[in-house]
Design a protein around this motif. Structure first.
Motif, PDB file in Angstrom:
ATOM      1  N   PRO A   8       0.850  -1.128  -0.028  1.00  0.00           N
ATOM      2  CA  PRO A   8      -0.019  -0.044   0.000  1.00  0.00           C
ATOM      3  C   PRO A   8       0.883   1.409   0.077  1.00  0.00           C
ATOM      4  O   PRO A   8       0.633   2.049  -0.695  1.00  0.00           O
ATOM      5  N   SER A   9       1.893   1.442   0.826  1.00  0.00           N
ATOM      6  CA  SER A   9       2.761   2.733   0.860  1.00  0.00           C
ATOM      7  C   SER A   9       3.502   2.914  -0.359  1.00  0.00           C
ATOM      8  O   SER A   9       3.363   4.016  -0.709  1.00  0.00           O
ATOM      9  N   LEU A  10       3.819   1.824  -1.149  1.00  0.00           N
ATOM     10  CA  LEU A  10       4.555   2.227  -2.610  1.00  0.00           C
ATOM     11  C   LEU A  10       3.540   2.287  -3.591  1.00  0.00           C
ATOM     12  O   LEU A  10       3.741   3.275  -4.374  1.00  0.00           O
ATOM     13  N   LEU A  11       2.457   1.816  -3.558  1.00  0.00           N
ATOM     14  CA  LEU A  11       1.488   2.065  -4.405  1.00  0.00           C
ATOM     15  C   LEU A  11       0.889   3.623  -4.374  1.00  0.00           C
ATOM     16  O   LEU A  11       0.947   4.410  -5.190  1.00  0.00           O
ATOM     17  N   GLU A  12       0.832   4.208  -3.048  1.00  0.00           N
ATOM     18  CA  GLU A  12       0.407   5.376  -2.772  1.00  0.00           C
ATOM     19  C   GLU A  12       1.563   6.365  -3.310  1.00  0.00           C
ATOM     20  O   GLU A  12       1.393   7.259  -3.868  1.00  0.00           O
ATOM     21  N   GLU A  13       3.070   5.987  -2.984  1.00  0.00           N
ATOM     22  CA  GLU A  13       4.025   6.646  -3.533  1.00  0.00           C
ATOM     23  C   GLU A  13       3.945   6.769  -4.780  1.00  0.00           C
ATOM     24  O   GLU A  13       4.220   7.862  -5.660  1.00  0.00           O
ATOM     25  N   GLY A  14       3.728   5.764  -5.722  1.00  0.00           N
ATOM     26  CA  GLY A  14       3.577   5.782  -7.163  1.00  0.00           C
ATOM     27  C   GLY A  14       2.603   6.651  -7.682  1.00  0.00           C
ATOM     28  O   GLY A  14       2.918   7.232  -8.777  1.00  0.00           O
TER      29      GLY A  14
END
Length: 212
Positions: free
Chosen positions: A181-187
């Motif tokens: 989730p955190s990486l998806l958000e950053e992306g």
């Protein structure tokens, strides 16, 4: 409005930064070129840092991958911390025909990743390159799998030369990143930032006041 003009900027849903690391000569650049284009030339060693951008659709999302390729040589190590900053994925590459490139991943590169990677959730993938040279193999597939398992990494063997598993390597990494989730958000934040960035951003610094 012609739709083609806006295509390049807003035509992807997610933007990720991927790093390729490992000893000099393991085929990081070849892997990248093989992924980006359909041919692989014999490449000269990378000097410093190089990056390429590839857009692809994975899991129904249009992704823009900015893939950073680094020189394995020691004298470029000063670039390190900025290189690792905000990366969502790291591909650790070794050459299956050269055992020291495999042991250096444990001895050198994983320590560096732990030291410099700002992203706790960053997805890591172990890739054994040059499987086309099977008769010269020096590291077994089982050893690669064991190292990956020990660190919780994804594992693949590939050949930049024959292009075996090259696309899978980047696609699998992207799918893994999208599950965090955190990486998806950053992306997705990176995409939003990029749209804002199209306004002129270099205002003269000397103007003094906030409004001129």
């Amino acid at each position: 409005m012609g739709s083609s003009s806006g295509q390049s900027s807003g035509s992807y849903d997610l933007s990720f930064k991927i790093l390729l690391i490992g000893d000099s000569g393991v085929g990081k650049s070849s892997l990248l070129v093989s992924f980006i284009s359909s041919s692989v030339e014999d490449l000269a060693p990378t000097i410093g840092v190089d990056f390429k951008i590839k857009q692809l659709t994975v899991g129904g999302k249009r992704l823009k991958l900015t893939i950073w390729d680094t020189a394995g040589q020691e004298r470029f190590r000063t670039l390190t911390s900025s290189y690792y900053r905000n990366a969502q994925g790291i591909i650790l590459v070794y050459d299956v025909t050269r055992r020291e490139t495999f042991t250096n991943l444990s001895d050198v590169w994983t320590k560096e990743v732990d030291l410099y990677s700002t992203n706790q959730d960053c997805v890591k993938m172990l890739v054994g390159n040059k499987v086309d040279k099977d008769s010269e193999r020096d590291v077994t597939r089982e050893e690669g799998m064991a190292l990956a398992e020990e660190h919780g990494w994804t594992f693949l063997e590939c050949s930049a030369k024959t292009r075996e598993n090259v696309v899978q390597c980047f696609e699998e990494l992207a799918l893994k990143i999208m599950k965090v989730p955190s990486l998806l958000e950053e992306g997705s934040t990176a995409v939003k930032r990029n749209i804002l960035k199209q306004k002129p951003e270099h205002l003269p610094a000397s103007s003094g006041g906030c409004c001129s």
